[in-house]
Every structure is written in C-alpha cells, then in structure tokens.
Design a protein around this motif. Structure first.
Motif: not given
Length: 139
Positions: A10-21, A61-65
């Motif tokens: 779930l983290f992998a599916r959501c993290a990129d979407r949230v972080a890209a936005t 944003a840097s750490v999340l990315a």
C-alpha cells in the motif's frame, strides 16, 4: 518467496502518487509565489511565504522522494527514476541557498527542482507498474 503477480505494498502504491502530487504542487507554489506574494496574507495563507515552512517542505519532499524511490527500486531494479531525483533535489537546495540573493532565481530553481522530483515519482510509478515478478527477476 513472492508470488509471480505480487502487488506492491500500500505504501508503494500510494507514496509515489501522493509525493508526485505534492512535488507538482510545490513547483506550482514556487513558480507562482512571486506573483501572489501580496495576496497570501489577505487570503490567510501568509504561512506559505514563510522560509521555514518552505525549508521544512523541501526537506520532507526530499526524504519522501528518496524513500519512495528506494522502495520502488527494490521492486523493479531500474535506476532511471533517480536520474530525475538527484538533479531535482540539487535544484531545490540550490534554490534555498540563493533565496536571499534573488527571489526570481529562487523561484526558477525550486520550481524546476519540484518538477524534476514529480517526474522522478511518475517514472518510478511507471517502472513499478510495468514490473512483473517472474523467475527472471529474482524476487
């Protein structure tokens, strides 16, 4: 051993979407900030022009990315998304360094950096979506 068609977490599916936005919104914020700086306090959004808020957002944003791309890399084993992340983070931090010297240069650097980080997340999502676990991938 993972099943051949294992879905990402779930983290992998959501993290990129949230972080890209978030990265895209950061880029828009940085590009528009010089134009709407006078309007922010009137709208009750003066905190968006605060340097400490911006520094915290850039660090987050840097750490999340970085975390999101490492999780993605462990799945798809392709380094391509990092090609955008490295320059993106460098531009964000360059923008912090010049923020007191030139507001226009600051806005350009952080807008470009945020855009590159958003592109890194989109690349990571595409790579993860295309990856299928099979006997050849080793997972």
């Amino acid at each position: 051993m993972h099943s051949p068609m294992q879905r990402p977490s779930l983290f992998a599916r959501c993290a990129d979407r949230v972080a890209a936005t978030a990265s895209f919104l950061c880029a828009v914020h940085c590009a528009l900030l010089p134009l709407v700086l006078a309007l922010l306090p009137a709208l009750g959004l003066g905190f968006l022009a605060n340097h400490q808020f911006e520094h915290g957002f850039i660090a987050f944003a840097s750490v999340l990315a970085l975390t999101s791309l490492i999780v993605g890399y462990r799945r798809h084993q392709c380094f391509r998304a990092f090609w955008f992340l490295g320059p993106g983070i460098a531009l964000l931090f360059a923008g912090i360094i010049v923020e007191y010297d030139s507001m226009a240069l600051h806005a350009v650097l952080v807008a470009m950096g945020g855009s590159l980080i958003a592109l890194a997340h989109l690349t990571n999502m595409r790579l993860a979506h295309r990856h299928v676990h099979d006997a050849a991938c080793g997972h």
